[in-house]
Motif scaffolding. Sequence first.
Motif, PDB file in Angstrom:
ATOM      1  N   ALA A  87       0.647  -1.266  -0.016  1.00  0.00           N
ATOM      2  CA  ALA A  87      -0.193   0.008   0.024  1.00  0.00           C
ATOM      3  C   ALA A  87       0.804   1.105   0.016  1.00  0.00           C
ATOM      4  N   GLY A  88       2.046   1.232   0.509  1.00  0.00           N
ATOM      5  CA  GLY A  88       2.729   2.420   0.748  1.00  0.00           C
ATOM      6  C   GLY A  88       3.563   2.790  -0.442  1.00  0.00           C
ATOM      7  N   GLN A  89       3.659   1.688  -1.523  1.00  0.00           N
ATOM      8  CA  GLN A  89       4.218   1.841  -2.804  1.00  0.00           C
ATOM      9  C   GLN A  89       2.970   2.273  -3.769  1.00  0.00           C
ATOM     10  N   GLY A  90       1.813   2.529  -3.279  1.00  0.00           N
ATOM     11  CA  GLY A  90       0.681   2.827  -4.396  1.00  0.00           C
ATOM     12  C   GLY A  90      -0.054   1.599  -4.764  1.00  0.00           C
ATOM     13  N   VAL A  91       0.205   0.259  -4.515  1.00  0.00           N
ATOM     14  CA  VAL A  91      -0.341  -0.753  -5.091  1.00  0.00           C
ATOM     15  C   VAL A  91      -1.805  -0.662  -4.391  1.00  0.00           C
ATOM     16  N   ASN A  92      -2.920  -0.793  -5.163  1.00  0.00           N
ATOM     17  CA  ASN A  92      -4.064  -0.848  -4.673  1.00  0.00           C
ATOM     18  C   ASN A  92      -4.957  -1.915  -5.060  1.00  0.00           C
ATOM     19  N   ASP A 134       9.397  -9.804 -13.992  1.00  0.00           N
ATOM     20  CA  ASP A 134      10.596 -10.164 -13.617  1.00  0.00           C
ATOM     21  C   ASP A 134      11.561 -10.598 -14.819  1.00  0.00           C
ATOM     22  N   ALA A 135      10.780 -10.695 -16.049  1.00  0.00           N
ATOM     23  CA  ALA A 135      11.540 -10.552 -17.111  1.00  0.00           C
ATOM     24  C   ALA A 135      11.686  -9.787 -17.855  1.00  0.00           C
ATOM     25  N   LEU A 136      11.364  -8.358 -17.520  1.00  0.00           N
ATOM     26  CA  LEU A 136      11.512  -7.469 -18.247  1.00  0.00           C
ATOM     27  C   LEU A 136      12.234  -5.924 -17.353  1.00  0.00           C
ATOM     28  N   SER A 137      12.953  -5.023 -17.926  1.00  0.00           N
ATOM     29  CA  SER A 137      13.302  -3.869 -17.156  1.00  0.00           C
ATOM     30  C   SER A 137      12.377  -3.034 -16.776  1.00  0.00           C
ATOM     31  N   VAL A 138      12.245  -2.279 -15.695  1.00  0.00           N
ATOM     32  CA  VAL A 138      11.163  -1.263 -15.240  1.00  0.00           C
ATOM     33  C   VAL A 138      10.905  -0.350 -16.440  1.00  0.00           C
ATOM     34  N   THR A 139      11.700  -0.063 -17.148  1.00  0.00           N
ATOM     35  CA  THR A 139      11.701   0.823 -18.525  1.00  0.00           C
ATOM     36  C   THR A 139      10.946   0.004 -19.411  1.00  0.00           C
ATOM     37  N   ASN A 140      11.116  -1.054 -19.848  1.00  0.00           N
ATOM     38  CA  ASN A 140      10.397  -1.692 -20.786  1.00  0.00           C
ATOM     39  C   ASN A 140       8.706  -1.951 -20.226  1.00  0.00           C
ATOM     40  N   VAL A 141       8.683  -2.378 -18.838  1.00  0.00           N
ATOM     41  CA  VAL A 141       7.338  -2.498 -18.492  1.00  0.00           C
ATOM     42  C   VAL A 141       6.450  -1.293 -18.573  1.00  0.00           C
ATOM     43  N   ARG A 142       7.217  -0.010 -18.371  1.00  0.00           N
ATOM     44  CA  ARG A 142       6.557   1.211 -18.457  1.00  0.00           C
ATOM     45  C   ARG A 142       6.124   1.443 -19.781  1.00  0.00           C
ATOM     46  N   ARG A 143       7.236   1.325 -20.855  1.00  0.00           N
ATOM     47  CA  ARG A 143       7.293   1.481 -22.239  1.00  0.00           C
ATOM     48  C   ARG A 143       6.244   0.575 -22.822  1.00  0.00           C
ATOM     49  N   GLU A 144       6.084  -0.537 -22.672  1.00  0.00           N
ATOM     50  CA  GLU A 144       5.700  -1.631 -23.409  1.00  0.00           C
ATOM     51  C   GLU A 144       4.152  -2.039 -23.089  1.00  0.00           C
ATOM     52  N   VAL A 179       8.925  -0.887 -10.151  1.00  0.00           N
ATOM     53  CA  VAL A 179       7.521  -1.096 -11.023  1.00  0.00           C
ATOM     54  C   VAL A 179       6.575  -0.570 -10.416  1.00  0.00           C
ATOM     55  N   TYR A 180       6.264  -1.126  -9.113  1.00  0.00           N
ATOM     56  CA  TYR A 180       5.170  -0.489  -8.408  1.00  0.00           C
ATOM     57  C   TYR A 180       5.102   1.154  -8.228  1.00  0.00           C
ATOM     58  N   ARG A 181       6.172   1.618  -8.056  1.00  0.00           N
ATOM     59  CA  ARG A 181       6.216   3.140  -7.888  1.00  0.00           C
ATOM     60  C   ARG A 181       5.797   3.938  -9.352  1.00  0.00           C
ATOM     61  N   GLN A 182       6.222   3.435 -10.326  1.00  0.00           N
ATOM     62  CA  GLN A 182       5.908   3.946 -11.538  1.00  0.00           C
ATOM     63  C   GLN A 182       4.644   3.589 -12.157  1.00  0.00           C
ATOM     64  N   THR A 183       4.178   2.341 -11.666  1.00  0.00           N
ATOM     65  CA  THR A 183       2.610   2.280 -12.124  1.00  0.00           C
ATOM     66  C   THR A 183       1.733   3.008 -11.182  1.00  0.00           C
ATOM     67  N   ALA A 184       2.101   3.097  -9.940  1.00  0.00           N
ATOM     68  CA  ALA A 184       1.194   4.138  -8.969  1.00  0.00           C
ATOM     69  C   ALA A 184       1.331   5.510  -9.572  1.00  0.00           C
ATOM     70  N   ILE A 185       2.656   6.015 -10.213  1.00  0.00           N
ATOM     71  CA  ILE A 185       2.734   7.368 -10.917  1.00  0.00           C
ATOM     72  C   ILE A 185       1.611   7.575 -12.060  1.00  0.00           C
ATOM     73  N   ALA A 186       1.622   6.241 -12.664  1.00  0.00           N
ATOM     74  CA  ALA A 186       0.728   6.520 -13.806  1.00  0.00           C
ATOM     75  C   ALA A 186      -0.677   6.334 -13.421  1.00  0.00           C
ATOM     76  N   ARG A 187      -1.175   5.830 -12.607  1.00  0.00           N
ATOM     77  CA  ARG A 187      -2.539   5.573 -11.923  1.00  0.00           C
ATOM     78  C   ARG A 187      -2.651   6.944 -11.482  1.00  0.00           C
ATOM     79  N   GLN A 188      -1.654   7.724 -10.704  1.00  0.00           N
ATOM     80  CA  GLN A 188      -1.857   9.057 -10.090  1.00  0.00           C
ATOM     81  C   GLN A 188      -2.386   9.813 -11.052  1.00  0.00           C
ATOM     82  N   PHE A 189      -1.335   9.926 -12.063  1.00  0.00           N
ATOM     83  CA  PHE A 189      -1.694  10.911 -13.188  1.00  0.00           C
ATOM     84  C   PHE A 189      -2.949  10.863 -13.729  1.00  0.00           C
TER      85      PHE A 189
END
Length: 461
Positions: A37-42, A265-275, A307-317
């Motif tokens: 929850a602290g990382q923005g996972v909902n 766990d098969a992708l970099s955090v950048t590719n998770v975000r971009r792809e 991954v959690y933090r950047q997903t939370a950024i996208a959701r918060q946006f």
Amino acid sequence: MQDWNPGDPTFTTTNPAGAEPGAQDGKGIVGAVNYLAGQGVNSVYFLPMNIGGDGQDTSPFADPGIDLSGSSSNNNLRYDVSKLQQWNTVFEHAQDQGVALNVVLNEAETPNKLELDNGTLGVERKLFYREMAARFGHLPGLQWNLSEEYNRGRGTAGELSPDTVKEFAAYLSAVDGYDHPLTVHNGNYGQWPFGTDYPEQHSEVSTDSQVNEWAPFLGEADFDLVSFQDYEERNVGARVEELRKLSAAAGRPIPVMIDEPESIDALSVTNVRREMTYDIYFSGGGVEWFVRGQDQSLEDFRQFEDVYRQTAIARQFMEDHLPFWEMEPQDTLIYFEDVDYGGAEVLAKEGEIYAIYLPDASNDDGPNGISPLLDLRDYWGVPFSVRWFDPRVGEFDALERTILGGSLIPIGQGPFAGTPMSTEDWVVLVERIDGAPSAVPEPGALTAMGAAAGLGVRRRR
């Protein structure tokens, strides 16, 4: 346990060996909820009964001699009320932390599907559904998922038929007095319709993806959202958009969730975000991350913190800046963007607000380096603000521009043009300026503007 805080709930269990204090038994799982929850996972998903499944370590039943590998002789009619109370302690704490519960009631493996009434709707399964609804149905942030990969085990007893799944759904819907959202998850099996014993129960659509596997439930009153796994596990935004259209055409538009895409766990955090992240979100869907290599052994969530933090950024946006419930995916409104990572994703409420994700904002693939163009031809003279949002840190760039509608309008170059950062991904937020009136262009004005700009393009719909 380090994330458990004084005052948080916990619980004790009988510990005959006495090796560890029983008072610590609940602190690890409660602390895990705190961390996520602290990382923005909902939202989290879990199995309350995985007898015969992968893990074979969880059941709500009271029989201490139950065969966790699966057996027709198991006593599945007596429930461990102490264990269920412990679960409720964790679930209520998750709700307090803003974490929704995705309750997956069957696993993909055949022995798990057959554990209750040999895969049918009998006394054992009815009691299971009734107990889950009665004990946890008071929780507001909860959804039911009837089965992981309902169609796994094609051509065998492990493949639940669509009609069987619908029968399960009707019963659970009837006994859940709180009317929680309900869904089912498909397996990623290609070569439709080969292998299935139930081709006549599927609604075949013209696609080579897994949409056929979920199509039987579109339009059904008991199914409230899509839980979709795609074989390709890339460019899944296209599947989201397809399923949105199909659900609307079936007369019951429902949310589309991508559950178990490519393992994080098969992708970099950048590719998770971009792809995946913005591809899915700006196509109008939601996402549930999955760790394939550790799905039975993961104990430390921290390794995926970025991954959690950047997903939370996208959701918060989206929550802070977009009326996303009024917006539609409209990728055809953008022209001449860089096509790396599949090109731009656009979520729009036309004439009001546009969210544009550029996986590569350098635009070095465009003709003569031209800036991406946004189709504002229907909004002659209307001013819009343009801001650039950094999805890595969750902040807007200081520069804000104003553009006027009436043609295909350049959205401009991204921040750090000419530097390595220009090839990074960026989000562009285009908003109509409050109070600006709409202006109707004179006949022929748009055609003249297009010719003057030398743009041989047609409006795509």
